[in-house]
Design an enzyme around this catalytic site. Structure first.
Site, PDB file in Angstrom:
ATOM      1  N   ASP A   1      -3.482   2.251  -5.510  1.00  0.00           N
ATOM      2  CA  ASP A   1      -2.237   2.265  -4.716  1.00  0.00           C
ATOM      3  C   ASP A   1      -2.036   1.027  -3.858  1.00  0.00           C
ATOM      4  OD1 ASP A   1      -3.848   2.718  -2.375  1.00  0.00           O
ATOM      5  OD2 ASP A   1      -2.228   3.923  -1.528  1.00  0.00           O
ATOM      6  N   GLU A   2      -2.823  -0.010  -4.093  1.00  0.00           N
ATOM      7  CA  GLU A   2      -2.858  -1.116  -3.139  1.00  0.00           C
ATOM      8  C   GLU A   2      -3.060  -2.440  -3.850  1.00  0.00           C
ATOM      9  OE1 GLU A   2      -5.901  -1.962   0.523  1.00  0.00           O
ATOM     10  OE2 GLU A   2      -6.141  -0.150  -0.639  1.00  0.00           O
TER      11      GLU A   2
ATOM     12  N   ASP B   1       0.863  -1.190   0.000  1.00  0.00           N
ATOM     13  CA  ASP B   1       0.000   0.000   0.000  1.00  0.00           C
ATOM     14  C   ASP B   1       0.899   1.241   0.000  1.00  0.00           C
ATOM     15  OD1 ASP B   1      -3.073   0.807   1.652  1.00  0.00           O
ATOM     16  OD2 ASP B   1      -1.615   2.215   0.877  1.00  0.00           O
TER      17      ASP B   1
HETATM   18  P1  TTP Z   1      -5.210   5.097   1.043  1.00  0.00           P
HETATM   19  O1  TTP Z   1      -4.207   4.022   0.751  1.00  0.00           O
HETATM   20  O2  TTP Z   1      -6.358   4.765   1.939  1.00  0.00           O
HETATM   21  O3  TTP Z   1      -4.489   6.355   1.694  1.00  0.00           O
HETATM   22  P2  TTP Z   1      -3.089   7.000   1.363  1.00  0.00           P
HETATM   23  O4  TTP Z   1      -2.309   6.173   0.400  1.00  0.00           O
HETATM   24  O5  TTP Z   1      -3.304   8.420   0.955  1.00  0.00           O
HETATM   25  O6  TTP Z   1      -2.380   7.015   2.780  1.00  0.00           O
HETATM   26  P3  TTP Z   1      -1.814   5.766   3.627  1.00  0.00           P
HETATM   27  O7  TTP Z   1      -2.035   4.536   2.815  1.00  0.00           O
HETATM   28  O8  TTP Z   1      -0.355   6.079   3.824  1.00  0.00           O
HETATM   29  O9  TTP Z   1      -2.571   5.783   4.904  1.00  0.00           O
HETATM   30  O10 TTP Z   1      -5.837   5.631  -0.318  1.00  0.00           O
HETATM   31  C1  TTP Z   1      -5.069   5.738  -1.491  1.00  0.00           C
HETATM   32  C2  TTP Z   1      -5.511   6.957  -2.281  1.00  0.00           C
HETATM   33  O11 TTP Z   1      -6.889   6.883  -2.598  1.00  0.00           O
HETATM   34  C3  TTP Z   1      -5.306   8.249  -1.547  1.00  0.00           C
HETATM   35  O12 TTP Z   1      -3.997   8.777  -1.719  1.00  0.00           O
HETATM   36  C4  TTP Z   1      -6.364   9.140  -2.136  1.00  0.00           C
HETATM   37  C5  TTP Z   1      -7.474   8.184  -2.552  1.00  0.00           C
HETATM   38  N1  TTP Z   1      -8.576   8.251  -1.587  1.00  0.00           N
HETATM   39  C6  TTP Z   1      -9.674   9.072  -1.876  1.00  0.00           C
HETATM   40  O13 TTP Z   1      -9.731   9.700  -2.945  1.00  0.00           O
HETATM   41  N2  TTP Z   1     -10.691   9.151  -0.952  1.00  0.00           N
HETATM   42  C7  TTP Z   1     -10.666   8.482   0.253  1.00  0.00           C
HETATM   43  O14 TTP Z   1     -11.598   8.597   1.064  1.00  0.00           O
HETATM   44  C8  TTP Z   1      -9.528   7.639   0.544  1.00  0.00           C
HETATM   45  C9  TTP Z   1      -9.447   6.886   1.849  1.00  0.00           C
HETATM   46  C10 TTP Z   1      -8.527   7.561  -0.404  1.00  0.00           C
HETATM   47 MG    MG Z   2      -2.116   4.099   0.634  1.00  0.00          MG
END
Ligand code: TTP
Ligand code: MG
Length: 359
Positions: free
Chosen positions: A102-103, A8
């Protein structure tokens, strides 16, 4: 025993923005939320220190962090980075299940690069991502998906965490029930009301008791709480269909209410389709009446639906082809079938339907 890695990216959209604009470096930034009624999509870790979070209204974020810099999202760039990291995963395994841009889950039980400890592979993947994209990722390693995903979250950012089978019960005992796979806010409230607030509460039951007290899903939660999760890593290629459904708290009556429910399902389905990168042309609407009669209607579109509006239109169209003579208990919307990338006919191409009686 399987070897699963969950990768992730850290503060994904925000990290890409910082990488591409050095003047942002180290400053608290939010992606999205800059307009009057917009919400924050994600925040850099510097902004999170002020309490800024995903899904927070921009105005609230600005109050929490007066120096917050709002940046417009650049989805095309995020998609390009997502393709880069998927290409990196593919060097180690073909068994990759992307969950969003991203995951992803990777099954590295039998890696293409030859036998190696999963933790070494995870570390090599993190290094390749850093070297080739300039971004950091966190990785979790375990024997199944549920534990691997928990692990990737434990040492964020730039984390690498392994949950070994002998440690699983201890880690899971303190885990709030809301973080279990398949538990949304409504289910969490129901479980808490039944005295199940965390993993330890499930571990105190036998599997039979969990099923008796919590219903069919109780078995799933009980197994998760014991570190058991047999769900395979599913690549998009194996996928034949994708659908979402809702059982209503109160049965729905009348087209306006049903149309509205279809719109909600279309939004959710469009999001899932985009995340999974899944494209198919047959749209299916499933209707369960209050007396458990199940009706499905299908229509095949000329090209894969590429947004909530097309899905909602198809869903409303199918709703009007169904004999709705009693209150509706459940609605489902899905897509499946063969991807038609070459046909350019008018939509809808054809309608088929079936009705099954499941009294
Ligand atoms: P996440 O992996 O949940 O968050 P992140 O990568 O920004 O942070 P981390 O993993 O380090 O905690 O989500 C990935 C991307 O998806 C995030 O950068 C932006 C998008 N996203 C949204 O557009 N809306 C949301 O509610 C969430 C949770 C994420
Ligand atoms: Mg993330």
């Amino acid at each position: 025993m399987r070897k699963i890695i969950h990768v992730d990216m850290d503060a994904f959209y925000a990290a890409v923005e910082e990488r591409d604009d050095p003047s942002l470096c180290g400053r608290p930034i939010a992606v999205g939320g800059g307009s009057a009624r917009g919400v924050v999509m994600t925040a850099s870790y510097a902004a999170r220190a002020f309490g800024v979070r995903s899904a927070m209204p921009g105005a609230r974020a600005a109050r929490l962090c007066p120096d917050l810099v709002f940046v417009q999202p650049r989805f095309a760039v995020y998609k390009a980075v997502s393709r880069e990291i998927r290409a990196i995963f593919a060097r180690w395994t073909e068994l990759v299940e992307p969950l969003s841009l991203d995951e992803a889950y990777l099954d590295v039980t039998e890696p293409l690069t030859g036998p190696a400890p999963a933790m070494i592979i995870a570390s090599e993947i993190k290094d390749a991502i850093r070297a080739e994209t300039g971004l950091t990722a966190s990785a979790g390693v375990a024997v199944n998906k549920f534990l691997a995903k928990l692990a990737s979250d434990m040492e964020k950012p730039d984390g690498l965490c392994v949950i070994r089978p002998k440690d699983a019960m201890r880690v899971l005992s303190g885990l709030p029930i809301g973080r279990f796979h398949g538990v949304g806010p409504a289910t969490a409230r129901r479980l808490e009301a039944a005295g199940i607030a965390n993993g330890a509460d499930l571990q105190a039951l036998t599997e039979a008791e969990a099923i008796r007290r919590l219903g069919r899903q109780g078995g799933h939660f009980w197994r998760l709480a014991h570190g058991i999760d047999e769900r395979p890593v599913e690549t998009g290629r194996d996928r034949k269909s994708l659908s979402v459904e809702t059982t209503f708290a109160r049965d729905l009556n009348g087209l306006p209410a049903l149309d509205q429910a279809v719109d909600g399902l279309a939004e959710e389905l469009a999001r899932r389709l985009a995340q999974a990168g899944f494209r198919a042309t047959t749209v299916t609407l499933k209707i369960k009446s209050h007396d458990f009669r199940l009706t499905t209607r299908q229509t095949t579109l000329a090209r894969p639906p590429d947004g909530a509006a097309v899905l909602a239109e198809a869903g409303r169209h199918l709703l009007r082809r169904a004999p709705i003579d009693s209150p509706v208990r459940l609605l489902g919307l899905g897509v499946g079938g063969i991807t038609a990338s070459t046909t350019q006919l008018h939509l809808p191409l054809d309608d088929t339907y079936e009705t099954t009686d499941r009294k």
